[in-house]
Enzyme design. Sequence first.
Site, PDB file in Angstrom:
ATOM      1  N   ASP A 176      72.894  45.742  81.700  1.00 48.61           N
ATOM      2  CA  ASP A 176      71.559  45.701  82.201  1.00 48.61           C
ATOM      3  C   ASP A 176      71.718  46.701  83.639  1.00 48.61           C
ATOM      4  OD1 ASP A 176      69.861  43.075  81.501  1.00 48.61           O
ATOM      5  OD2 ASP A 176      71.914  42.850  81.109  1.00 48.61           O
ATOM      6  N   ASP A 200      66.069  44.657  77.454  1.00 44.86           N
ATOM      7  CA  ASP A 200      65.070  43.492  77.099  1.00 44.86           C
ATOM      8  C   ASP A 200      65.789  42.889  76.021  1.00 44.86           C
ATOM      9  OD1 ASP A 200      62.777  41.793  77.381  1.00 44.86           O
ATOM     10  OD2 ASP A 200      62.099  42.849  75.341  1.00 44.86           O
ATOM     11  N   HIS A 248      62.630  29.904  74.811  1.00 41.38           N
ATOM     12  CA  HIS A 248      61.798  29.528  75.887  1.00 41.38           C
ATOM     13  C   HIS A 248      60.646  28.792  75.508  1.00 41.38           C
ATOM     14  CE1 HIS A 248      64.266  32.687  77.570  1.00 41.38           C
ATOM     15  NE2 HIS A 248      64.067  32.201  78.637  1.00 41.38           N
ATOM     16  N   THR A 270      68.311  40.277  77.057  1.00 37.06           N
ATOM     17  CA  THR A 270      69.697  40.083  77.389  1.00 37.06           C
ATOM     18  C   THR A 270      70.410  38.871  76.754  1.00 37.06           C
ATOM     19  OG1 THR A 270      69.335  41.009  79.588  1.00 37.06           O
ATOM     20  CG2 THR A 270      71.257  39.743  79.409  1.00 37.06           C
ATOM     21  N   GLU A 290      63.594  45.961  86.698  1.00 39.10           N
ATOM     22  CA  GLU A 290      63.919  44.380  86.638  1.00 39.10           C
ATOM     23  C   GLU A 290      64.913  44.024  87.499  1.00 39.10           C
ATOM     24  OE1 GLU A 290      65.004  40.730  83.672  1.00 39.10           O
ATOM     25  OE2 GLU A 290      64.710  42.820  82.746  1.00 39.10           O
TER      26      GLU A 290
END
Length: 315
Positions: free
Chosen positions: A56, A126, A201, A128, A79
């Site tokens: 990242d 995108d 999530h 991770t 990000e």
Amino acid sequence: MASVTAAASAAPLLMRIVASSIQIAGRAGRIIRDVMAKGDLGIVEKGKDDLQTEADRSAQRCIMASLERLFPNVTIIGEEGKSDLKVPEDWLVTEMNSEFLERNACPDGLKQVKESDLVIWVDPLDGTSEYTQGFLERVTVLIGISVNDRAVGGVIHQPYFKTDNGSLGRTIWGVKGIGAGGFNPVKPPSDRFIVTTTRSHSNALVQSALDALSPDEVLRVGGAGYKVLQLLEGNAHAYVFASAGCKKWDTCAPEAVLEAQGGMLTDILGRHYSYGKDVSFPNACGVLGTASGTSHQDILAKLPDAVKQAMNKTQ
């Protein structure tokens, strides 16, 4: 393909940014593969279920340094926050994708876009969690371009996509008013209704929205970029996420590419997000995406009022 002609350098600003982002995303993808190959991911926990790796950090440094070198007066939001832009020389990408520039004409309404009108939203990696758990095909690099607060252009790069010739990496682009390229669009099946949503999530609101739609199948996968790819490639009709987990850098590029191809991406109440430089980062009211040929309004109408009211309260 990557060389820049005089004509290319004179192309409208938006077109030059997209052409540059195509090349830059590919370089970031190679960095992501290199970090994985070395075996030390350098994982840092930014928050609950929110990881960051060396991939990242390094991919963002490559993207931000390259974009800022080329477009120093454009607002760029990544990000991972502020990045050290002193990067190895071979991380700096200065080429534009000449094939994109030669084959596509800038829409009239975007020819006079100024640097002050633009914001570039960068998600260097995108998915991770997918990256750390080995679901590598779901990892994407996202570079989204907004003009006057609206997502109009985007690049989605898949570092681990296996091409027909055996090499790794695929870059998809989209610009509203032009269309999309880098892949073969497919419409979802007409005899089944398939929804894609979060893998890790989920909550009661997310499940309530899914239950109301009564899909024949639910694809639970990580990464906003990868979910939108499911719509573009005919694997799902809708992307439904009735939660506040996404951020602007997750959805700017996917929204632009999806809508350039005839689909739509909004919040759960049917409103487009603003991608201006002063907006808050969270997508507080969830995400609803639909493939080309799938009625966004029909799906909105089926979502329970209780879900919409709950999401509206989070704005």
